[in-house]
Design a protein around this motif. Structure first.
Motif, short mmCIF file in Angstrom:
data_model
loop_
_atom_site.label_atom_id
_atom_site.label_comp_id
_atom_site.label_asym_id
_atom_site.label_seq_id
_atom_site.Cartn_x
_atom_site.Cartn_y
_atom_site.Cartn_z
N ASP A 93 45.02 39.22 64.35
CA ASP A 93 43.65 38.74 64.16
C ASP A 93 42.74 39.92 63.88
O ASP A 93 43.17 41.08 63.80
CB ASP A 93 43.17 37.96 65.38
N LEU A 94 41.44 39.63 63.75
CA LEU A 94 40.47 40.67 63.42
C LEU A 94 40.33 41.70 64.53
O LEU A 94 39.94 42.85 64.29
CB LEU A 94 39.10 40.03 63.13
N GLY A 95 40.65 41.33 65.75
CA GLY A 95 40.54 42.27 66.86
C GLY A 95 41.43 43.48 66.73
O GLY A 95 41.16 44.53 67.31
N GLN A 96 42.51 43.34 65.96
CA GLN A 96 43.39 44.49 65.72
C GLN A 96 42.68 45.60 64.96
O GLN A 96 43.07 46.76 65.03
CB GLN A 96 44.63 44.04 64.96
N GLY B 12 49.05 53.48 65.65
CA GLY B 12 50.16 54.42 65.56
C GLY B 12 49.71 55.86 65.71
O GLY B 12 48.76 56.18 66.43
N GLU B 13 50.37 56.74 64.99
CA GLU B 13 50.16 58.19 65.11
C GLU B 13 48.76 58.58 64.66
O GLU B 13 48.23 58.07 63.68
CB GLU B 13 51.20 58.92 64.25
N ILE B 14 48.14 59.48 65.42
CA ILE B 14 46.82 60.00 65.08
C ILE B 14 46.89 61.52 65.06
O ILE B 14 47.81 62.13 65.58
CB ILE B 14 45.74 59.53 66.08
N SER B 15 45.88 62.14 64.43
CA SER B 15 45.84 63.60 64.36
C SER B 15 45.48 64.18 65.72
O SER B 15 44.94 63.49 66.59
CB SER B 15 44.82 64.05 63.30
N PHE B 16 45.72 65.48 65.86
CA PHE B 16 45.53 66.13 67.15
C PHE B 16 44.18 66.84 67.27
O PHE B 16 43.90 67.43 68.30
CB PHE B 16 46.65 67.15 67.41
N ILE C 254 58.54 42.87 69.18
CA ILE C 254 58.21 41.52 68.76
C ILE C 254 58.76 41.30 67.35
O ILE C 254 58.99 42.26 66.60
CB ILE C 254 56.68 41.24 68.77
N SER C 255 58.95 40.06 66.99
CA SER C 255 59.48 39.74 65.67
C SER C 255 58.37 39.76 64.63
O SER C 255 57.18 39.78 64.95
CB SER C 255 60.14 38.36 65.69
N THR C 256 58.79 39.74 63.36
CA THR C 256 57.81 39.73 62.28
C THR C 256 56.95 38.47 62.32
O THR C 256 55.73 38.52 62.12
CB THR C 256 58.53 39.83 60.93
N ALA C 257 57.59 37.31 62.60
CA ALA C 257 56.83 36.06 62.66
C ALA C 257 55.81 36.08 63.79
O ALA C 257 54.66 35.64 63.62
CB ALA C 257 57.80 34.89 62.85
N LEU D 48 51.17 45.87 65.28
CA LEU D 48 52.03 46.55 64.31
C LEU D 48 52.93 47.56 64.98
O LEU D 48 54.10 47.72 64.61
CB LEU D 48 51.18 47.22 63.24
N SER D 49 52.41 48.27 65.99
CA SER D 49 53.24 49.23 66.71
C SER D 49 54.32 48.53 67.51
O SER D 49 55.48 48.99 67.57
CB SER D 49 52.35 50.08 67.63
#
Length: 437
Positions: free
Chosen positions: A382-385, A394-398, A372-375, A364-365
């Motif tokens: 997959d589930l590994g994500q 993406g962004e996480i708290s500090f 990368i393209s949407t397709a 997604l990032s």
């Protein structure tokens, strides 16, 4: 006193925000039983959440719940005393350490000055009266004597401080150990009482149900005229405002996120118990809740628009007829759509930026950064994500909890979409009122 080291997993946080409101909405929609009895599941729920102060006993109309309160208060007192004793240990230990450092520093200096003092006196005596060497030797001698005097005073003060602080630190350490032990014993007693009541819960519920009078007096039939007056004065129900799919969607989302407030009660209850009973404050309770309330505020905006719950000054609007109100709403809707559109566009930018941060290494990032393209993102997903701990979307708290922040940014997008749809529904209703009256 035993401690708690539980840290809320990120997946459990998100699952709780979805599953708990769904269960709560299902339970709220169940038909009420004709005769209300005490419930074993509810008894166990109260035992789990408030058994530490005997709330389950009060629920079952048993005054034995008063036994839990003094034990709980004693635990709080023991923890407070242990906390003060720990502070005293730290203060007195620091004083003793500083005094010991002064002793270690000034002792050799004084000894060196004492050893070199005869040589300095001999140098003064051997030098010629009024000469530069005599004045220099006298200055060195005066400096050494001053260092010897001040150093001896510092050394004596440090030794007195050490002699005073060390026993006090030991005494405070003993007090800390004592209050920690008695607090732990009281906690074990309380947990033992809770465990016993957990085993006795079915019997306690049956006894409470048996105590209910089977021959309760029948309720008096209400006065029909009074019922008509109450029905006329009853406020409009939220469900009566839902005329289309958009209204029902706003109503559902508003009710769904409303149950998040109940989650906050449980979380802050846990935080208080963990902090003041187990001396184990969490690093996730406050952040998880204010993030949750931020999402609730955004998603519930459409519900507030549907039910007209937003704060407004309607001194001129309230006296208008329905058709004039509709006309005023249509004319002022321009400002609403400017706000809703700006919120949606800005939220989309924030959400995409939150996914595209450099720390994000998931698909997604990569998609959000345009790599990368949407397709391709969909085909490789997959589930590994979800399960791979090395993948960050993406962004996480500090802070130490490091919860992902990008879902909160996407909640802003959801709130903006819902608000915009509800505005369209409202304008449609107003136009229909203008046309049909």
């Amino acid at each position: 006193m035993p401690g708690l080291s539980f840290t809320l997993p990120h997946w459990l946080y998100w699952v709780g925000l979805i599953v708990f409101p769904a269960i709560a909405m299902y339970l709220a929609r169940r038909p009420l039983p004709e005769r209300r009895l005490f419930s074993i599941p509810l008894g166990y729920t109260i035992l789990f959440t408030g058994g530490i102060i005997g709330l389950h006993r009060f629920y079952l109309k048993s005054l034995l719940g008063l036994v839990f309160i003094p034990v709980f208060i004693f635990i709080l007192y023991a923890n407070s005393a242990a906390h003060h004793a720990r502070s005293d240990v730290s203060n007195f230990t620091n004083r003793a350490s500083m005094a010991q450092r002064i002793i270690d520093r000034e002792g050799p200096r004084i000894e060196a000055a004492r050893v070199g003092l005869p040589d300095l006196k001999a140098a003064v005596a051997a030098s010629e009266e009024g000469s530069f060497a005599r004045r220099s030797a006298e200055k060195k001698l005066a400096k050494a004597q001053e260092a010897l005097t001040t150093g001896a005073a510092k050394l004596e003060e440090a030794q007195a401080t050490l002699a005073e602080a060390k026993p006090l630190a030991e005494e405070a350490a003993l007090a800390r150990g004592y209050w920690s032990r008695v607090g732990a014993y009281a906690l074990y007693l309380l947990l033992g009482l809770i465990a016993i009541d957990a085993l006795l819960m079915p019997m306690l519920v049956r006894r409470a149900n048996a105590s209910i009078d089977e021959n309760e007096d029948e309720e008096e039939e209400p006065d029909p005229s009074l019922a008509q007056v109450e029905a006329a004065e009853a406020p409009v129900k939220d469900a009566d405002r839902a005329d289309n799919f958009i209204d029902r969607l706003s109503l559902f989302c508003g009710e769904f996120v409303a149950y998040w407030c109940v989650i906050a009660v449980f979380v802050y209850y846990y935080e208080v118990i963990a902090r003041y009973v187990f001396n184990s404050p969490t690093n996730w309770a406050h952040e998880s809740m204010y993030l949750m309330f931020g999402m609730q505020y955004l998603i519930a905006g459409a519900y507030a628009t549907l039910t007209e719950s937003h704060v407004r000054v309607d001194i001129f609007y309230a006296p208008l007829s329905p058709r004039r109100k509709a006309l005023a709403d249509v004319l002022t809707s321009v400002f609403f759509f400017i706000f809703a559109g700006t919120l949606l566009v800005t939220s989309w930018i924030f959400a995409m930026d939150a996914l595209a941060v450099p720390s994000g290494n998931g698909l997604l990032s990569d998609w959000a950064r345009g790599q990368i393209s949407t397709a391709e993102m969909i085909s490789r997903f997959d589930l590994g994500q979800f399960t791979d701990p090395a993948i960050r979307w993406g962004e996480i708290s500090f802070n130490e909890w490091e919860v992902p922040l990008w879902p909160m940014k996407w909640a802003m997008v959801v709130g903006g979409v819902l608000l915009l749809l509800q505005g369209i529904s409202k304008v449609g209703k107003d136009i229909r009122t203008l046309v049909r009256g």
